[in-house]
Design an enzyme around this catalytic site. Structure first.
Site, PDB file in Angstrom:
ATOM      1  N   ASP A 192     -37.939   6.509  18.199  1.00 15.86           N
ATOM      2  CA  ASP A 192     -37.232   7.619  17.574  1.00 15.86           C
ATOM      3  C   ASP A 192     -35.849   7.159  17.128  1.00 15.86           C
ATOM      4  O   ASP A 192     -35.120   6.505  17.882  1.00 15.86           O
ATOM      5  CB  ASP A 192     -37.109   8.758  18.599  1.00 15.86           C
ATOM      6  CG  ASP A 192     -36.393   9.967  18.060  1.00 15.86           C
ATOM      7  OD1 ASP A 192     -36.929  10.609  17.148  1.00 15.86           O
ATOM      8  OD2 ASP A 192     -35.289  10.263  18.559  1.00 15.86           O
TER       9      ASP A 192
ATOM     10  N   GLU B 124     -38.847   4.565  13.478  1.00 18.04           N
ATOM     11  CA  GLU B 124     -38.405   5.649  12.620  1.00 18.04           C
ATOM     12  C   GLU B 124     -37.102   5.126  12.011  1.00 18.04           C
ATOM     13  O   GLU B 124     -36.066   5.107  12.682  1.00 18.04           O
ATOM     14  CB  GLU B 124     -38.162   6.933  13.405  1.00 18.04           C
ATOM     15  CG  GLU B 124     -37.754   8.090  12.522  1.00 18.04           C
ATOM     16  CD  GLU B 124     -37.453   9.370  13.283  1.00 18.04           C
ATOM     17  OE1 GLU B 124     -37.747  10.452  12.775  1.00 18.04           O
ATOM     18  OE2 GLU B 124     -36.895   9.269  14.403  1.00 18.04           O
TER      19      GLU B 124
END
Length: 803
Positions: A409, A445
């Site tokens: 993330d 990401e």
């Protein structure tokens, strides 16, 4: 031991001009502390490994070694917790705390060995040091801290079953101090132990000898993003007691859906121990997605059916084994960019109280936090101890928990050196040379919310990336918002403009149309505006840039024409995704029409808004969509040309002189440079399987069928002329998204050079056949369908540069 050195009392208010804090006596609220400790004294133990490890001591007596990195600390107390007997006078059935002073410190690691402490023992730490928030020092021994290396966690912040906001005791500062502008500088002396979870000692000893990892190559991978709880909560085939748990995901009923669909990996939304934000608890809500980590080694205890005193570890491992046995890899969505402690006004739960200045990035004003995540804080990955925490955690999940990869993330936040994103940063360098981590699947990401944080296409080899440019191009094409098809061509063929450097391959692109964050696939064709009122934030949360089209009616509709168009658009989006070069990612439930009723930020919706409604499969229309997804994946699995391991060149290959990739206009001619820049809603893509750029295990050539895909996003039908020789002598129809029910039989053969009618907003997929057939009627409407293929623009069979 006193809660703060006497000489620091005058500084507890923070910096110059801050009011003096109160000195209330600690309020234990039924929590009993006993000190000094009874039983054997703490032995020196070892600084390695970090965390709590059960083992035999030097004299053969079993016990647990505790080791905590706490740079800058003045003292560390290990606190053990036991359930007090209900008839113990004054105990009222509550836990008893026993404190042990750790006297050994090696290279800033405080350590000790306690004989007789066995698996199942609950523990935490109290760390002593200066309180001076103006310089970033926020030590407060009144706060019980969770061990960053705890491998299991028992309990929840705020206590079991508690509703409402986090209690003030869990904050290191006086949360309700009258002068709020300096509240974070006033130290709170109340004991937090009754209100916070504890670490649990866990036994070692699993060698995974009975496990066989699937080790699916990247080009063959298909990722299925799911939530452990949401995937299993409403599944009728899973026993009620197992729903919402790791054991539920390991149940044969859950595995059967994954196997029948044909995915090769599940990407689990965060399963690290996480906490619920105060603002959600105040609204009677909880964090559902889990992007609020507080324990990087512990599987989230609330997802365990077997208990939280360490048994969740074994349950997680059994889930991984079951998925592996079904041929499915396990990828974890991990949140190492920030923690649940938030900014300076957040609670003190773990890292902040251990060494705030070295765990977190601070601003020039060290009282404040640098926030590249939008969550209040950012881990300071450049610091060696923080980098070690992350890499130790990653290795643990691979070697001891059996997982096969990670999706990071906001990975750009991890790649920052002192300030800027740096692809030579310590984090990326360590991963690249680590003998364990460089062999697992790594997905970035590739952005954060800080300046210069958007880094799509910039991560080094070994890494794959979520490709949001793929998402945007495909959404825009099917809603009629692309000015031309240049960008779409690149996205369909593996995004060579982003990834054809440094030895990267097409599978560096993880292609997705939807993710957990945003509209579901069904909502993408049903809503143009978010409907997030249920989140309690005035519909201000969630993006307003959805690139969606509601097919003429906002929200749910009973109009048969609208419903038919929406289902066709879903088939178009799924077919496009599963035919594209790269690694496709599906979101759980999209293949059966799951809806969140327009909520594009359901992070706090731990209810039927987010849970998969398995009854959708009883609807023939949604069942047909799931069947189409499975058939497309089966076709992809059977044909290597649809899973290219190298970028297309657009140049002639082999003896027949065919390009490996060619693009066609509706009149059946190859696209020119001008065609790429002209407005159009129709694109034909030809993938040649005659001489693929790969070899079989024996070193021989790999050949395959060739395919022609026709994508038409226009509002009316179009006539498309099938390219003649040398491309093919005839074409066999496999997929027609204009039809809801896809036949399992081929849809007939069309001669090369014949026009076919392509209905509005639909995809046709043909297999190219070398043998010509007798010319049929001049304009043959295409019937039936049933499989799928892939895509490309690099080289493009023309001089197109597609820039």
């Amino acid at each position: 031991m006193s809660s703060a050195p006497e000489q620091e009392a005058e500084r507890d208010g923070g910096g110059p001009g801050a009011p003096a804090p109160p000195r209330p006596a600690p309020r234990l609220n039924g929590h009993r502390a006993t000190a000094p400790a009874a039983g054997p004294p703490v032995r020196p133990g070892s600084p390695e490994p970090l965390g709590a490890r059960f083992r035999a001591g030097p004299d053969g007596v079993a016990g647990t070694n505790f080791a905590l990195w706490a740079g800058g600390a003045e003292a560390v107390e290990l606190c053990l917790f036991d359930d007090a007997a209900a008839d113990d006078a004054g105990a009222d059935g509550r836990e008893t705390e026993t404190r042990h002073l750790l006297t050994e410190s090696t290279h800033e690691i405080w350590h000790g060995f306690l004989p007789g402490v066995a698996p199942g023992q609950r523990y935490g730490y109290r760390v002593h040091g200066r309180w001076d928030p103006w310089t970033g020092a926020r030590w407060n021994p009144a706060k019980l801290l969770l061990d960053p290396y705890a491998r299991a966690v028992d309990g929840d912040f705020a206590g079991p079953g508690r509703c409402g906001p986090l209690p003030p005791e869990v904050y290191g500062h006086v949360r309700d101090w009258p002068q709020q502008h300096v509240a974070d500088t006033v130290r709170d002396e109340r004991d937090s132990a009754p209100h916070v979870p504890k670490g649990v000692v866990v036994a070692d000893g699993d060698d995974w000898a009975d496990d066989r990892r699937p080790k699916t190559p990247w080009p063959d991978s298909v990722i299925y993003e799911l939530h452990v709880r949401g995937f299993t909560m409403r599944h009728p085939g899973i026993p009620p007691r197992l729903r919402g748990t790791y054991a539920g995901l390991a149940h044969p009923a859950a595995l059967d859906h994954l196997v029948r669909l044909g995915v090769t990996a599940v990407e689990l939304l965060p399963v690290h121990q996480f906490a619920h934000e105060d603002h959600l608890l105040r609204r009677g809500m909880r964090n559902y997605w889990g992007y609020n980590s507080i324990g990087y080694f512990a599987p989230h205890a609330a997802y365990a059916a077997t208990g939280t005193r360490g048994r969740q570890v074994g349950e997680f491992k059994r889930m991984v084994r079951a998925l592996h046995a079904a041929g499915i890899e396990v990828i974890l969505d991990v949140v190492y960019n920030h923690t649940a402690e938030g900014g300076e006004l957040g609670p003190t739960l773990s890292l902040r109280g251990i060494d705030n200045r070295r765990y977190y990035r601070l601003q020039g004003d060290a009282r404040r936090y640098a926030d590249y995540t939008g969550c209040g804080n950012t881990l300071h990955v450049v610091q060696p101890n923080v980098l070690r925490l992350i890499t130790d955690s990653l290795r643990y999940w691979v070697t001891e928990m059996g997982v096969d990869g990670f999706r990071f993330d906001l990975a750009a936040a991890l790649a920052r050196s002192m300030h800027d994103v740096d692809m030579l940063s310590p984090f990326l360098a360590v991963i690249a040379q680590d003998p364990v981590l460089r062999r697992v699947k790594l997905i970035a990401e590739p952005w954060d919310v800080g300046s210069g944080g958007y880094q799509v296409g910039a991560f080094p080899p070994l890494w794959t990336e979520w490709n949001d440019r793929y998402r945007d191009a495909v959404r825009d094409f099917w809603r009629g918002a692309l000015p031309d098809v240049r960008d779409l061509g690149y996205r369909l063929s593996g995004s060579s403009d982003l990834y054809a450097w440094g030895g990267r391959r097409p599978y560096a692109s993880v292609n997705f149309v939807t993710a957990h964050d945003g509209f579901t696939l069904r909502d993408l064709v049903s809503y143009e505006h978010k409907r997030n009122e249920a989140n309690g934030e005035g519909n201000r949360d969630g993006t307003g840039d959805n690139r969606s089209w509601n097919c003429g009616t906002e929200g749910e509709s009973e109009d048969p024409a609208v419903l038919a168009l929406r289902r066709r658009q879903l088939r178009n989006l799924l077919t496009t995704l599963l035919l594209s070069t790269g690694v496709p990612m599906l979101v759980a439930g999209d293949e059966m029409g799951r809806t969140q009723h327009g909520n594009n930020n359901a992070y706090c919706q731990d209810n039927e808004t987010s849970w998969i409604d398995w009854s959708l499969l009883e609807d023939p229309g949604w069942r047909a969509l799931a069947d189409l997804a499975g058939r497309l994946l089966a076709l992809r699995r059977a044909h290597p040309v649809l899973r290219s391991r190298a970028f297309f060149s657009g140049r002639p290959q082999g003896t027949d002189g065919l390009r490996d990739l060619a693009w066609f206009t509706p009149d059946g001619t190859e696209m020119t440079q001008d065609d790429w820049y002209a407005p159009t809603a129709t694109l034909g893509m030809y993938l040649s399987g005659h001489d693929l750029p790969q070899r079989d295990p024996a070193g021989g050539p790999v050949t395959d069928d060739s395919f022609l895909a026709v994508l038409h996003a226009g509002p009316g039908p179009v006539r498309f002329t099938l390219p003649g020789p040398p491309w093919a002598g005839a074409y066999e129809l496999l997929v027609n998204t204009a039809l809801e029910q896809q036949s399992r039989a081929p849809g007939g053969v069309r001669p090369a050079g014949a026009p076919v009618a392509v209905r509005a907003r639909s995809v046709l997929l043909f297999r190219a056949l070398p043998t010509p057939v007798r010319q049929g009627p001049r304009d043959v409407p295409v019937a039936r369908s049933g499989t799928s293929g892939r895509t490309g623009i690099r080289g493009a069979g023309s001089s197109i540069s597609a820039q």
